[in-house]
Scaffold this motif. Sequence first.
Motif, PDB file in Angstrom:
ATOM      1  N   GLY A  32       0.443  -0.826   0.276  1.00 27.68           N
ATOM      2  CA  GLY A  32      -0.025   0.450   0.332  1.00 27.68           C
ATOM      3  C   GLY A  32       0.879   1.192  -0.212  1.00 27.68           C
ATOM      4  O   GLY A  32       1.686   1.184   0.591  1.00 27.68           O
ATOM      5  N   GLU A  33       0.609   2.334  -0.691  1.00 23.33           N
ATOM      6  CA  GLU A  33       1.067   3.411  -0.507  1.00 23.33           C
ATOM      7  C   GLU A  33       0.748   4.667  -0.239  1.00 23.33           C
ATOM      8  O   GLU A  33      -0.541   4.469  -0.851  1.00 23.33           O
ATOM      9  N   GLU A  34       0.981   5.746   0.121  1.00 23.45           N
ATOM     10  CA  GLU A  34      -0.085   6.462  -0.170  1.00 23.45           C
ATOM     11  C   GLU A  34       1.469   7.887  -0.180  1.00 23.45           C
ATOM     12  O   GLU A  34       2.377   7.995   0.464  1.00 23.45           O
ATOM     13  N   ILE A  35       1.203   8.954  -1.124  1.00 21.50           N
ATOM     14  CA  ILE A  35       1.882  10.359  -1.405  1.00 21.50           C
ATOM     15  C   ILE A  35       1.431  11.793  -1.174  1.00 21.50           C
ATOM     16  O   ILE A  35      -0.304  11.980  -1.946  1.00 21.50           O
ATOM     17  N   ARG A  36       2.366  12.428  -0.524  1.00 19.81           N
ATOM     18  CA  ARG A  36       1.561  13.634  -0.542  1.00 19.81           C
ATOM     19  C   ARG A  36       2.250  14.809  -1.374  1.00 19.81           C
ATOM     20  O   ARG A  36       3.844  14.891  -1.014  1.00 19.81           O
ATOM     21  N   PHE A  37       1.909  15.600  -2.384  1.00 18.02           N
ATOM     22  CA  PHE A  37       2.833  16.467  -2.557  1.00 18.02           C
ATOM     23  C   PHE A  37       1.342  18.066  -2.508  1.00 18.02           C
ATOM     24  O   PHE A  37       0.525  17.944  -1.813  1.00 18.02           O
ATOM     25  N   ALA A  38       2.371  19.040  -1.523  1.00 20.73           N
ATOM     26  CA  ALA A  38       1.590  20.390  -0.749  1.00 20.73           C
ATOM     27  C   ALA A  38       2.675  20.840  -1.909  1.00 20.73           C
ATOM     28  O   ALA A  38       3.613  21.434  -2.106  1.00 20.73           O
ATOM     29  N   ALA A  39       2.145  22.598  -2.184  1.00 19.47           N
ATOM     30  CA  ALA A  39       2.779  24.305  -2.052  1.00 19.47           C
ATOM     31  C   ALA A  39       3.260  24.283  -1.474  1.00 19.47           C
ATOM     32  O   ALA A  39       2.500  23.991  -0.338  1.00 19.47           O
ATOM     33  N   VAL A  40       4.254  25.651  -1.501  1.00 20.17           N
ATOM     34  CA  VAL A  40       5.019  26.082  -0.433  1.00 20.17           C
ATOM     35  C   VAL A  40       4.346  27.452  -0.863  1.00 20.17           C
ATOM     36  O   VAL A  40       5.219  27.964  -2.080  1.00 20.17           O
ATOM     37  N   PRO A  41       3.587  28.306  -0.306  1.00 18.72           N
ATOM     38  CA  PRO A  41       3.229  29.801  -0.735  1.00 18.72           C
ATOM     39  C   PRO A  41       4.402  30.214  -1.487  1.00 18.72           C
ATOM     40  O   PRO A  41       5.671  30.615   0.002  1.00 18.72           O
ATOM     41  N   GLY A  42       4.222  31.282  -2.198  1.00 18.53           N
ATOM     42  CA  GLY A  42       5.386  31.577  -2.358  1.00 18.53           C
ATOM     43  C   GLY A  42       6.800  31.161  -2.924  1.00 18.53           C
ATOM     44  O   GLY A  42       8.010  31.556  -3.429  1.00 18.53           O
ATOM     45  N   LYS A  43       6.142  29.985  -3.425  1.00 13.10           N
ATOM     46  CA  LYS A  43       8.199  29.068  -3.348  1.00 13.10           C
ATOM     47  C   LYS A  43       7.666  28.655  -4.470  1.00 13.10           C
ATOM     48  O   LYS A  43       6.790  27.558  -4.833  1.00 13.10           O
ATOM     49  N   PRO A  44       9.333  28.006  -4.793  1.00 11.63           N
ATOM     50  CA  PRO A  44       9.271  27.385  -6.693  1.00 11.63           C
ATOM     51  C   PRO A  44       8.927  26.155  -6.725  1.00 11.63           C
ATOM     52  O   PRO A  44      10.419  25.392  -7.269  1.00 11.63           O
ATOM     53  N   PHE A  45       8.743  25.157  -5.675  1.00 10.19           N
ATOM     54  CA  PHE A  45       8.413  24.002  -5.903  1.00 10.19           C
ATOM     55  C   PHE A  45       7.517  22.946  -5.049  1.00 10.19           C
ATOM     56  O   PHE A  45       6.944  23.902  -4.040  1.00 10.19           O
ATOM     57  N   LEU A  46       7.134  21.797  -5.098  1.00 16.03           N
ATOM     58  CA  LEU A  46       5.912  20.842  -4.098  1.00 16.03           C
ATOM     59  C   LEU A  46       7.137  19.935  -2.963  1.00 16.03           C
ATOM     60  O   LEU A  46       8.246  19.550  -3.479  1.00 16.03           O
TER      61      LEU A  46
END
Length: 157
Positions: A32-46
């Motif tokens: 089983g797997e879980e992946i989370r991607f999140a934006a950081v306000p004002g930053k050019p990466f996830l």
Amino acid sequence: MHPDVEPIAFLIGAWRGEGHGVYPTITSFSYGEEIRFAAVPGKPFLTYQQRTWALDDQRPLHAETGYWRPKPDGRLEVVLAHPTGVAEIEEGTVDGATIDLVATSIGRAGTAKEVDGLSRRFELLGPDVLRYEVHLAAAGQPLQGHLTAELRRVVEG
């Protein structure tokens, strides 16, 4: 959200599903797997967090954490750390809803297992289905298929 992140914004959120692993030096397995991607306000990466577990008894198997850094002209840099003592830098491309990555640098702690190569392909198959493949070169074996999984977007509320 930083405008540089737009080419990979489709990844933002939580994804959950199951995968299968094979390799000549181990017994095949499902997970089983879980992946989370999140934006950081004002930053050019996830930010990226990944974890897997055994389907039979839910014991933790693997985890990764890091950053996905989009660059001009459809380029992408990914920096990951593994609790097994491996750190990797992957570089590749974003072409619509397909991401191809190849490790350009793999660092290992003194006690980490040998890892000589990694590549990954992520494909968004629909608005809520993410499929990936990981190829691995390790333990004296050439680069070859290792992991495949299909994950579905988790609606959190």
